[in-house]
Design an enzyme around this catalytic site. Structure first.
Site, PDB file in Angstrom:
ATOM      1  N   HIS A 105      15.375  -7.428  16.443  1.00 54.67           N
ATOM      2  CA  HIS A 105      16.512  -6.647  16.957  1.00 54.67           C
ATOM      3  C   HIS A 105      17.426  -6.340  15.936  1.00 54.67           C
ATOM      4  O   HIS A 105      18.333  -7.563  16.135  1.00 54.67           O
ATOM      5  CB  HIS A 105      16.506  -6.739  18.586  1.00 54.67           C
ATOM      6  CG  HIS A 105      16.942  -4.946  18.230  1.00 54.67           C
ATOM      7  ND1 HIS A 105      18.541  -4.566  18.607  1.00 54.67           N
ATOM      8  CD2 HIS A 105      16.229  -4.355  18.941  1.00 54.67           C
ATOM      9  CE1 HIS A 105      18.371  -3.741  18.815  1.00 54.67           C
ATOM     10  NE2 HIS A 105      17.158  -2.921  19.691  1.00 54.67           N
TER      11      HIS A 105
ATOM     12  N   GLN B  86      14.531  -8.088  25.695  1.00 56.00           N
ATOM     13  CA  GLN B  86      13.556  -7.782  25.720  1.00 56.00           C
ATOM     14  C   GLN B  86      12.558  -9.017  26.985  1.00 56.00           C
ATOM     15  O   GLN B  86      11.313  -7.944  28.114  1.00 56.00           O
ATOM     16  CB  GLN B  86      12.077  -7.621  24.749  1.00 56.00           C
ATOM     17  CG  GLN B  86      12.557  -6.531  23.965  1.00 56.00           C
ATOM     18  CD  GLN B  86      12.310  -5.333  24.641  1.00 56.00           C
ATOM     19  OE1 GLN B  86      11.387  -5.106  25.619  1.00 56.00           O
ATOM     20  NE2 GLN B  86      13.002  -3.888  23.946  1.00 56.00           N
TER      21      GLN B  86
ATOM     22  N   ASP C 164      18.135 -13.894  22.887  1.00 53.55           N
ATOM     23  CA  ASP C 164      18.739 -12.370  23.120  1.00 53.55           C
ATOM     24  C   ASP C 164      17.993 -12.472  24.096  1.00 53.55           C
ATOM     25  O   ASP C 164      16.265 -11.860  23.779  1.00 53.55           O
ATOM     26  CB  ASP C 164      18.149 -11.957  21.483  1.00 53.55           C
ATOM     27  CG  ASP C 164      17.727 -10.161  21.927  1.00 53.55           C
ATOM     28  OD1 ASP C 164      18.351  -9.375  23.357  1.00 53.55           O
ATOM     29  OD2 ASP C 164      17.967  -9.814  20.787  1.00 53.55           O
TER      30      ASP C 164
ATOM     31  N   CYS D  57      14.743  -0.244  15.744  1.00 55.49           N
ATOM     32  CA  CYS D  57      15.421  -1.012  15.480  1.00 55.49           C
ATOM     33  C   CYS D  57      15.999  -2.625  15.001  1.00 55.49           C
ATOM     34  O   CYS D  57      15.958  -3.552  15.051  1.00 55.49           O
ATOM     35  CB  CYS D  57      16.469  -1.427  16.503  1.00 55.49           C
ATOM     36  SG  CYS D  57      17.270   0.631  16.645  1.00 55.49           S
TER      37      CYS D  57
ATOM     38  N   LYS E  75      17.028  -2.691  30.884  1.00 54.33           N
ATOM     39  CA  LYS E  75      15.249  -2.818  30.441  1.00 54.33           C
ATOM     40  C   LYS E  75      14.516  -3.909  31.231  1.00 54.33           C
ATOM     41  O   LYS E  75      13.460  -4.148  31.247  1.00 54.33           O
ATOM     42  CB  LYS E  75      15.756  -3.764  29.786  1.00 54.33           C
ATOM     43  CG  LYS E  75      15.932  -3.233  27.592  1.00 54.33           C
ATOM     44  CD  LYS E  75      15.653  -3.865  26.862  1.00 54.33           C
ATOM     45  CE  LYS E  75      16.187  -2.881  25.419  1.00 54.33           C
ATOM     46  NZ  LYS E  75      15.806  -1.876  25.133  1.00 54.33           N
TER      47      LYS E  75
HETATM   48  N1  PMP Z   1      17.570  -6.988  21.244  1.00 54.36           N
HETATM   49  C1  PMP Z   1      16.246  -6.468  21.524  1.00 54.36           C
HETATM   50  C2  PMP Z   1      15.209  -7.378  21.172  1.00 54.36           C
HETATM   51  C3  PMP Z   1      16.134  -4.831  22.712  1.00 54.36           C
HETATM   52  O1  PMP Z   1      14.231  -4.436  21.877  1.00 54.36           O
HETATM   53  C4  PMP Z   1      16.918  -4.281  22.232  1.00 54.36           C
HETATM   54  C5  PMP Z   1      17.276  -3.133  23.494  1.00 54.36           C
HETATM   55  N2  PMP Z   1      16.269  -2.017  22.031  1.00 54.36           N
HETATM   56  C6  PMP Z   1      18.527  -4.971  21.689  1.00 54.36           C
HETATM   57  C7  PMP Z   1      18.673  -6.669  21.668  1.00 54.36           C
HETATM   58  C8  PMP Z   1      19.761  -3.545  21.931  1.00 54.36           C
HETATM   59  O2  PMP Z   1      19.934  -3.786  23.935  1.00 54.36           O
HETATM   60  P1  PMP Z   1      20.628  -2.718  24.071  1.00 54.36           P
HETATM   61  O3  PMP Z   1      20.371  -1.694  23.055  1.00 54.36           O
HETATM   62  O4  PMP Z   1      20.839  -2.809  25.473  1.00 54.36           O
HETATM   63  O5  PMP Z   1      22.120  -3.618  24.005  1.00 54.36           O
END
Ligand code: PMP
Length: 401
Positions: free
Chosen positions: A119, A199, A196, A358, A222
């Site tokens: 991401h 997910q 990270d 993203c 999440k």
């Molecule tokens: N990493 C992954 C794999 C995600 O899916 C997301 C959120 N879509 C993020 C990072 C970023 O999370 P946040 O926007 O809550 O900081």
């Protein structure tokens, strides 16, 4: 709840009454009543803020706030509550690590190894710190199985590699790389590892000690919790070496015009009035989750994604980008643009996501301009799968006309 019962589980989510067919839980989960009530209770009856005041209500709030840190430590099997730093979410946690730990340590010639499945939150902070220090971001490419290619890893790691940035689970393919293997190889090369968990955490919170993780980040929203709050786990020795990134109130013990002395870890990383309601909401989510049979819930939502994949694969032109048997199904239909399809699905009351999620480098590696993504949660039902299949059939008929 002791064993998983989908009907019981659904009763905890008032938003299901308005959300239609909600298949966007990978973007953010709906919130259970326990979280809504805890947050409401805080705003209705709480007074003051944390770590500042002596009156009873504020002291009680501080206790709750620090107990929540212990709860997150238990979730991840962190040795101490002090290994947990509150952040706004995964994005802020990774930026904190990049700027606070790595920026003072990286030099020209150093390498930051980032998987192609990441991401933007686990890529851009590294590109930024690379530009600031002269280090180089190196790509760990995707293999045919849509996971970062294991066979390529040993030759990408060297004494130049200072950090490996890797997601526990992709938000596009649902792919879960073998993080234990990657961590072991990275450590052998002398690199630290940033996982990270945005997910992954809702499916299987990582055991940071067993996996020997250096840094782990996740977002509460999440994991059935509120938005705007998340956590960073860091090993004790690494947090002790990490520099505060943001300065301000309550992150210091003394300050003058000559400088300041920081608070101990983790408070030195938490400048300013924190998101107390968020912390309380996250704590309520974790308390509520204690009574959920997570593996059974997970197997239910994974089964729904399996069924959706099976049913949708009968549609002409269907292509799946699902890497692992997860609850997340990315797909497209040859000849139908994902944004046209998602607009028509939205008109039928079906909420799912389309586009690049993203994760532009990953989408490019898949050779498409974007995908549709149906992400299932334990509150979804067989009817939701039927609605998706019906909605897709209608959308494709309309687009074909
Ligand atoms: N990493 C992954 C794999 C995600 O899916 C997301 C959120 N879509 C993020 C990072 C970023 O999370 P946040 O926007 O809550 O900081």
């Amino acid at each position: 709840m002791t064993a998983f019962n989908p009907a019981d589980f659904r009763r905890h989510f008032p938003a299901l009454a308005d959300a239609g067919v909600y298949l966007d839980s990978a973007a953010t989960t709906l919130k259970p009543t326990a979280v809504i009530e805890a947050t409401q209770q805080f705003y209705s009856h709480g007074a003051g803020t944390v770590h500042r005041s002596q009156f009873a209500a504020a002291r009680a709030l501080t206790d709750k706030y620090e107990q929540a840190r212990e709860r997150v430590a238990r979730l991840l099997n962190a040795p101490l509550a002090h290994n947990i730093v509150w952040t706004r979410g995964t994005t802020e946690a990774i930026n904190l690590v990049a700027q606070g730990y790595f920026r003072p340590r990286l030099q020209p010639g150093d390498e930051i190894l980032v998987s192609e499945a990441e991401h933007h939150a686990n890529l851009v902070p590294w590109l930024m710190v690379a530009a600031q220090t002269g280090a180089k971001v190196v790509k760990w490419p995707l293999g045919k199985d849509l996971l970062p290619e294991n066979a390529a890893l040993p030759s990408l790691l060297s004494s130049r590699t200072k950090v490996l940035a890797l997601g526990q689970m992709s938000n596009v393919t649902g792919g879960c790389p073998d993080i234990a293997h990657a961590i072991a190889l990275a450590h052998r090369a002398g690199a630290k590892v940033m996982i990270d968990g945005a997910q992954g955490v809702v499916h299987e919170p990582a055991d940071v000690q067993q996996l020997d993780i250096d840094f782990y980040a996740f977002s509460a929203h999440k994991l059935y919790g509120p938005m705007g709050i998340g956590a960073l786990y860091g090993k004790t020795s690494l947090l002790a070496e990490m520099q505060p990134w943001q300065g301000g109130g309550k992150m210091l013990t003394s300050v003058s015009f000559d400088g300041f002395s920081p608070q101990p870890v983790p408070w030195r990383f938490e400048a300013g009035t924190p998101n107390v309601a968020g912390v309380i909401g996250l704590s309520a989510a974790l308390g509520w989750l204690d009574d959920v049979d997570l593996p059974a819930a997970e197997s239910w939502s994974r089964g729904l994604a399996d069924l959706a994949e099976e049913r949708l694969s009968l549609l002409p032109g269907f292509r799946s980008y699902r890497a692992s048997r997860s609850s997340l199904l990315s797909f497209d239909i040859a000849g139908a643009h994902h944004s046209d399809v998602v607009t028509l699905l939205a008109e039928s009351g079906i909420a799912l996501r389309a586009g690049q999620h993203c994760a532009q480098p990953l989408i490019q590696a898949l050779g498409v301009s974007g995908t549709l993504r149906a992400s299932f949660a334990p509150y979804n039902t067989l009817n939701d799968v039927e609605a998706l299949v019906k909605g897709m059939t209608t959308a494709l008929e309309l687009l074909g006309d």
